[in-house]
Design a protein around this motif. Structure first.
Motif, PDB file in Angstrom:
ATOM      1  N   PRO A 162      82.701  -4.675  59.073  1.00 46.71           N
ATOM      2  CA  PRO A 162      82.489  -3.272  58.691  1.00 46.71           C
ATOM      3  C   PRO A 162      82.163  -2.385  59.889  1.00 46.71           C
ATOM      4  O   PRO A 162      81.600  -2.856  60.882  1.00 46.71           O
ATOM      5  CB  PRO A 162      81.281  -3.329  57.747  1.00 46.71           C
ATOM      6  CG  PRO A 162      81.061  -4.767  57.430  1.00 46.71           C
ATOM      7  CD  PRO A 162      81.678  -5.571  58.535  1.00 46.71           C
ATOM      8  N   PRO A 163      82.507  -1.098  59.798  1.00 45.27           N
ATOM      9  CA  PRO A 163      82.102  -0.158  60.853  1.00 45.27           C
ATOM     10  C   PRO A 163      80.589  -0.217  61.061  1.00 45.27           C
ATOM     11  O   PRO A 163      79.827  -0.346  60.094  1.00 45.27           O
ATOM     12  CB  PRO A 163      82.519   1.202  60.304  1.00 45.27           C
ATOM     13  CG  PRO A 163      83.612   0.895  59.319  1.00 45.27           C
ATOM     14  CD  PRO A 163      83.255  -0.453  58.734  1.00 45.27           C
ATOM     15  N   GLY A 164      80.165  -0.159  62.309  1.00 50.59           N
ATOM     16  CA  GLY A 164      78.743  -0.204  62.613  1.00 50.59           C
ATOM     17  C   GLY A 164      78.174  -1.599  62.721  1.00 50.59           C
ATOM     18  O   GLY A 164      76.983  -1.781  62.959  1.00 50.59           O
ATOM     19  N   ARG A 165      79.025  -2.608  62.533  1.00 46.81           N
ATOM     20  CA  ARG A 165      78.577  -3.996  62.630  1.00 46.81           C
ATOM     21  C   ARG A 165      79.438  -4.737  63.638  1.00 46.81           C
ATOM     22  O   ARG A 165      80.543  -4.307  63.963  1.00 46.81           O
ATOM     23  CB  ARG A 165      78.679  -4.701  61.261  1.00 46.81           C
ATOM     24  CG  ARG A 165      77.947  -4.006  60.132  1.00 46.81           C
ATOM     25  CD  ARG A 165      76.437  -3.872  60.345  1.00 46.81           C
ATOM     26  NE  ARG A 165      75.726  -5.131  60.395  1.00 46.81           N
ATOM     27  CZ  ARG A 165      75.285  -5.782  59.320  1.00 46.81           C
ATOM     28  NH1 ARG A 165      75.498  -5.322  58.121  1.00 46.81           N
ATOM     29  NH2 ARG A 165      74.637  -6.919  59.459  1.00 46.81           N
ATOM     30  N   VAL A 166      78.951  -5.873  64.125  1.00 43.18           N
ATOM     31  CA  VAL A 166      79.688  -6.677  65.098  1.00 43.18           C
ATOM     32  C   VAL A 166      79.529  -8.160  64.788  1.00 43.18           C
ATOM     33  O   VAL A 166      78.619  -8.564  64.061  1.00 43.18           O
ATOM     34  CB  VAL A 166      79.198  -6.427  66.550  1.00 43.18           C
ATOM     35  CG1 VAL A 166      79.425  -4.979  66.957  1.00 43.18           C
ATOM     36  CG2 VAL A 166      77.743  -6.818  66.735  1.00 43.18           C
ATOM     37  N   MET A 167      80.434  -8.970  65.334  1.00 47.03           N
ATOM     38  CA  MET A 167      80.314 -10.428  65.345  1.00 47.03           C
ATOM     39  C   MET A 167      80.541 -10.856  66.785  1.00 47.03           C
ATOM     40  O   MET A 167      81.308 -10.221  67.510  1.00 47.03           O
ATOM     41  CB  MET A 167      81.361 -11.095  64.441  1.00 47.03           C
ATOM     42  CG  MET A 167      81.136 -10.898  62.958  1.00 47.03           C
ATOM     43  SD  MET A 167      82.421 -11.732  61.962  1.00 47.03           S
ATOM     44  CE  MET A 167      81.551 -13.256  61.545  1.00 47.03           C
ATOM     45  N   THR A 168      79.890 -11.932  67.197  1.00 48.76           N
ATOM     46  CA  THR A 168      80.144 -12.457  68.533  1.00 48.76           C
ATOM     47  C   THR A 168      81.405 -13.315  68.498  1.00 48.76           C
ATOM     48  O   THR A 168      81.870 -13.719  67.426  1.00 48.76           O
ATOM     49  CB  THR A 168      78.966 -13.319  69.032  1.00 48.76           C
ATOM     50  OG1 THR A 168      78.910 -14.514  68.236  1.00 48.76           O
ATOM     51  CG2 THR A 168      77.642 -12.562  68.963  1.00 48.76           C
ATOM     52  N   TYR A 169      81.931 -13.607  69.690  1.00 48.15           N
ATOM     53  CA  TYR A 169      83.090 -14.503  69.768  1.00 48.15           C
ATOM     54  C   TYR A 169      82.767 -15.824  69.079  1.00 48.15           C
ATOM     55  O   TYR A 169      83.583 -16.373  68.345  1.00 48.15           O
ATOM     56  CB  TYR A 169      83.480 -14.752  71.232  1.00 48.15           C
ATOM     57  CG  TYR A 169      83.956 -13.515  71.945  1.00 48.15           C
ATOM     58  CD1 TYR A 169      85.214 -12.983  71.700  1.00 48.15           C
ATOM     59  CD2 TYR A 169      83.142 -12.863  72.868  1.00 48.15           C
ATOM     60  CE1 TYR A 169      85.652 -11.842  72.354  1.00 48.15           C
ATOM     61  CE2 TYR A 169      83.580 -11.727  73.533  1.00 48.15           C
ATOM     62  CZ  TYR A 169      84.830 -11.221  73.266  1.00 48.15           C
ATOM     63  OH  TYR A 169      85.262 -10.092  73.908  1.00 48.15           O
ATOM     64  N   GLY A 170      81.562 -16.334  69.318  1.00 48.27           N
ATOM     65  CA  GLY A 170      81.149 -17.591  68.696  1.00 48.27           C
ATOM     66  C   GLY A 170      81.008 -17.477  67.184  1.00 48.27           C
ATOM     67  O   GLY A 170      81.352 -18.412  66.457  1.00 48.27           O
ATOM     68  N   ASP A 171      80.506 -16.323  66.698  1.00 50.82           N
ATOM     69  CA  ASP A 171      80.395 -16.106  65.250  1.00 50.82           C
ATOM     70  C   ASP A 171      81.767 -16.198  64.597  1.00 50.82           C
ATOM     71  O   ASP A 171      81.930 -16.799  63.527  1.00 50.82           O
ATOM     72  CB  ASP A 171      79.830 -14.711  64.932  1.00 50.82           C
ATOM     73  CG  ASP A 171      78.358 -14.548  65.284  1.00 50.82           C
ATOM     74  OD1 ASP A 171      77.660 -15.564  65.460  1.00 50.82           O
ATOM     75  OD2 ASP A 171      77.913 -13.381  65.379  1.00 50.82           O
ATOM     76  N   VAL A 172      82.757 -15.562  65.221  1.00 53.80           N
ATOM     77  CA  VAL A 172      84.113 -15.564  64.668  1.00 53.80           C
ATOM     78  C   VAL A 172      84.637 -16.994  64.590  1.00 53.80           C
ATOM     79  O   VAL A 172      85.147 -17.429  63.553  1.00 53.80           O
ATOM     80  CB  VAL A 172      85.051 -14.654  65.495  1.00 53.80           C
ATOM     81  CG1 VAL A 172      86.510 -14.834  65.060  1.00 53.80           C
ATOM     82  CG2 VAL A 172      84.626 -13.191  65.366  1.00 53.80           C
TER      83      VAL A 172
END
Length: 115
Positions: free
Chosen positions: A23-33
């Motif tokens: 969602p806009p305003g949120r992020v995931m790290t490369y590791g999270d993905v």
């Protein structure tokens, strides 16, 4: 032009699809993905983003330390500000992501990746 999607490796498609769901305003790290997908690792996700990420909201997939990618900081910060992504001052006063507040866990559907 139409051949690119046909040549896109399946793993890259999965990474890009998940990136589009953040969602806009949120992020995931490369590791999270990588963890959410249940395959690959941070380097593989980073490679997919470097090669194919221009067509998706690439600024929502980040390093675990919350520092924007070198060379893309200004463009990323414009997106973060437009989307009200939580930021905090970094060591040198430069903005970095507030990972505790900005990190997205996959919306509670993360079980799907582990079945």
């Amino acid at each position: 032009m139409g051949r690119m999607s046909e040549e896109l490796p399946a793993y890259a498609e999965h990474v890009l699809e998940l990136t589009e769901r953040i969602p806009p305003g949120r992020v995931m790290t490369y590791g999270d993905v990588a963890e959410w997908l249940g395959e690959g690792g941070p380097r593989q996700v980073g490679r997919v983003m470097a090669l194919y990420g221009g067509a998706v909201p690439w600024w929502r997939v980040v390093r675990a330390d919350g520092v924007p990618l070198p060379g893309s900081e200004l463009r990323a910060l414009e997106h973060y500000r437009a989307e009200a992504t939580p930021l905090r001052p970094g060591a040198g006063g430069e903005p970095r992501l507030d990972m505790r507040r900005a990190r997205w866990d996959g919306g509670g559907n993360s079980d799907e990746a582990h079945t």
